[in-house]
Enzyme design. Sequence first.
Site, mmCIF file in Angstrom:
data_model
loop_
_atom_site.group_PDB
_atom_site.id
_atom_site.type_symbol
_atom_site.label_atom_id
_atom_site.label_comp_id
_atom_site.label_asym_id
_atom_site.label_seq_id
_atom_site.Cartn_x
_atom_site.Cartn_y
_atom_site.Cartn_z
ATOM 1 C CE LYS A 186 -1.912 2.853 2.802
ATOM 2 N NZ LYS A 186 -1.804 4.064 1.964
ATOM 3 C CD GLU A 262 13.363 0.422 9.110
ATOM 4 O OE1 GLU A 262 13.982 1.434 9.474
ATOM 5 O OE2 GLU A 262 13.800 -0.731 9.265
ATOM 6 C CB CYS A 297 13.282 8.955 8.016
ATOM 7 S SG CYS A 297 14.351 7.934 6.994
ATOM 8 C CD GLU A 396 10.185 12.701 11.185
ATOM 9 O OE1 GLU A 396 9.077 12.194 11.446
ATOM 10 O OE2 GLU A 396 11.086 12.117 10.557
HETATM 11 P P1 NAD Z 1 2.410 8.268 7.826
HETATM 12 O O1 NAD Z 1 2.691 7.477 9.047
HETATM 13 O O2 NAD Z 1 1.402 9.319 7.880
HETATM 14 O O3 NAD Z 1 1.968 7.291 6.630
HETATM 15 C C1 NAD Z 1 2.770 6.211 6.212
HETATM 16 C C2 NAD Z 1 1.881 5.183 5.529
HETATM 17 O O4 NAD Z 1 0.977 4.673 6.500
HETATM 18 C C3 NAD Z 1 1.025 5.741 4.405
HETATM 19 O O5 NAD Z 1 0.917 4.778 3.380
HETATM 20 C C4 NAD Z 1 -0.320 5.944 5.080
HETATM 21 O O6 NAD Z 1 -1.417 5.889 4.197
HETATM 22 C C5 NAD Z 1 -0.350 4.772 6.040
HETATM 23 N N1 NAD Z 1 -1.240 4.963 7.185
HETATM 24 C C6 NAD Z 1 -1.638 6.120 7.771
HETATM 25 N N2 NAD Z 1 -2.495 5.869 8.781
HETATM 26 C C7 NAD Z 1 -2.635 4.520 8.842
HETATM 27 C C8 NAD Z 1 -3.383 3.641 9.673
HETATM 28 N N3 NAD Z 1 -4.180 4.089 10.642
HETATM 29 N N4 NAD Z 1 -3.281 2.303 9.461
HETATM 30 C C9 NAD Z 1 -2.460 1.816 8.502
HETATM 31 N N5 NAD Z 1 -1.754 2.602 7.660
HETATM 32 C C10 NAD Z 1 -1.832 3.944 7.846
HETATM 33 O O7 NAD Z 1 3.829 8.850 7.346
HETATM 34 P P2 NAD Z 1 4.123 9.766 6.084
HETATM 35 O O8 NAD Z 1 3.714 11.154 6.385
HETATM 36 O O9 NAD Z 1 3.620 9.112 4.843
HETATM 37 O O10 NAD Z 1 5.717 9.659 6.018
HETATM 38 C C11 NAD Z 1 6.564 10.426 6.779
HETATM 39 C C12 NAD Z 1 7.129 9.649 7.950
HETATM 40 O O11 NAD Z 1 7.819 8.485 7.492
HETATM 41 C C13 NAD Z 1 8.156 10.447 8.727
HETATM 42 O O12 NAD Z 1 7.915 10.304 10.102
HETATM 43 C C14 NAD Z 1 9.465 9.795 8.334
HETATM 44 O O13 NAD Z 1 10.496 9.958 9.283
HETATM 45 C C15 NAD Z 1 9.068 8.378 8.176
HETATM 46 N N6 NAD Z 1 10.051 7.633 7.382
HETATM 47 C C16 NAD Z 1 10.863 6.743 8.019
HETATM 48 C C17 NAD Z 1 11.829 6.046 7.291
HETATM 49 C C18 NAD Z 1 12.748 5.061 7.964
HETATM 50 O O14 NAD Z 1 13.352 4.255 7.265
HETATM 51 N N7 NAD Z 1 12.881 5.074 9.279
HETATM 52 C C19 NAD Z 1 11.953 6.256 5.924
HETATM 53 C C20 NAD Z 1 11.101 7.172 5.303
HETATM 54 C C21 NAD Z 1 10.155 7.855 6.048
#
Ligand code: NAD
Length: 493
Positions: A186, A262, A297, A396
Amino acid sequence: MATWHEKAAALKPDGRAFIGGERVWAKSEQQFENLSPIDGRKLGMVARCDSVDVDIAVAAARAAFEDGRWSGKSPAQRKRVLIKFADLMQNYGQELALLETLDMGKPIKYSQAVDVGGAANCIRWYGEAIDKIYDEIAPTPANSLALITREPVGVVAAIVPWNYPMLMASWKIAPALAAGNSVVLKPSEKSPLTALRLAEIALEAGVPPGVFNVLPGYGAEAGAALALHMDVDCIGFTGSTRVGKQIMQMAGQSNLKRAWTELGGKSANIVCADCPDLDAAVEAAIGSIFFNQGESCNAPSRLFVEASIKDRFIEKALAKVPDYAPGDPLDSNTVMGAIVDATQLKTVMGYIESGHVDGARLLAGGKQVRTETGGYYVEPTVFDQVNSSMTIAREEIFGPVLSVLSFTDVQDAVRQANDTPYGLHAAVWTADLSKAIQTSRALRAGTVHVNQYDGDDITVPFGGYKQSGNGRDKSLHAFDKYTELKTTWIQVG
Ligand code: NAD
């Protein structure tokens, strides 16, 4: 030769889901609009998948896993298909890069080099690795033989964010597919296009129908349905710490599927007065926080500079900031593009406002720019006189905002650096080898850089301590997530 703008105008992205080897709309026929952050242009409609589509995709993935059309292939056969998949990604590289830039706003030159290049390299690397890994025989007594083998875990759900859509997807699907699993991916609702195209390319390369499915949709709908599903064996999640916690809860609330996360970061970059190359440290500090619009991230968003060199460091840093002025992401010279959407823009501007309110001193940027384009652009922003209790030093931001803090000795720097719920990356710059090693050991982070910040290779693990997540992406360690260890005892004689 057509310009990137001409190529973009000719592109007609397909927003349908990919289930069982076919492009389909959501059963509900619900769709959502996909807008480009570059200029607000509508790129098309995307399938809004929900729990009904998740059930269908998981059933397709399960059927494929059970009948062995992929899980039953030899590692060498899977290797050949994955290498072809990587080759095709590079053949379609311009299209994939364009989709990535239009969908999430990053500069086209990085979409090509970092995102397409990195994702194809990742698929190829796991393909190449899979027929070179041996299982184990335990040193048991002579009257028995104990085999320790790795088996695919089954149906893997991968949920990924929007900041590196293709790369984050590849870090999950490459080891999961190489190990013989079936996958339901997804992508983020903010950037679904390249993931959907990847599924078609995988099919063309020979990944059988049903083995790799992609469901676009909202997190609370398609994402939660996957996390709660009773027939998903494992979930690989990359995203925010807030949602990561929900994923762990949903895994526990349903079938205790393996949940790997992650998550976010607030990485500390420590520059000591004995830094061996101040210009390199300046270049890394500025380049790494503003790369990908600060939407990384592991961005070093907290810069700690030893008090005695701080003024000199800041003067050099400010001279570099104009190089990162936002520009047209479809111009090959642009190094900073658009923020992913209006919501993220508002979040970033809110943090800039909080920096002002908390009394930090703005040294550069701080404004939204290029509003005439209809897109979302923020100047590279630097705050000085930040302290560890300010919101901009604690949370963040995920935007082009650097907080500068200072320290008196390296113990003070380590204490401040570790004063965060996150633990993704950290760095220390010093010419003193013992100080470098002691500091790296004391920093609570999954990756520590010494006298650099750009160390990055598919061969090394990537992941976090504390609330930056669990498990590791990349390297052979990623197979730990997507395989089960089986012990088989055999009576001898
Ligand atoms: P997010 O947590 O809002 O969303 C990530 C994914 O989760 C999306 O596909 C979203 O649709 C899904 N999602 C949202 N709510 C959900 C729920 N209730 N149940 C299941 N899935 C759900 O994050 P974002 O804004 O898309 O991405 C940014 C974040 O990702 C930042 O915090 C960043 O640090 C982190 N990130 C971490 C890494 C790593 O390797 N540690 C790498 C890239 C990004």
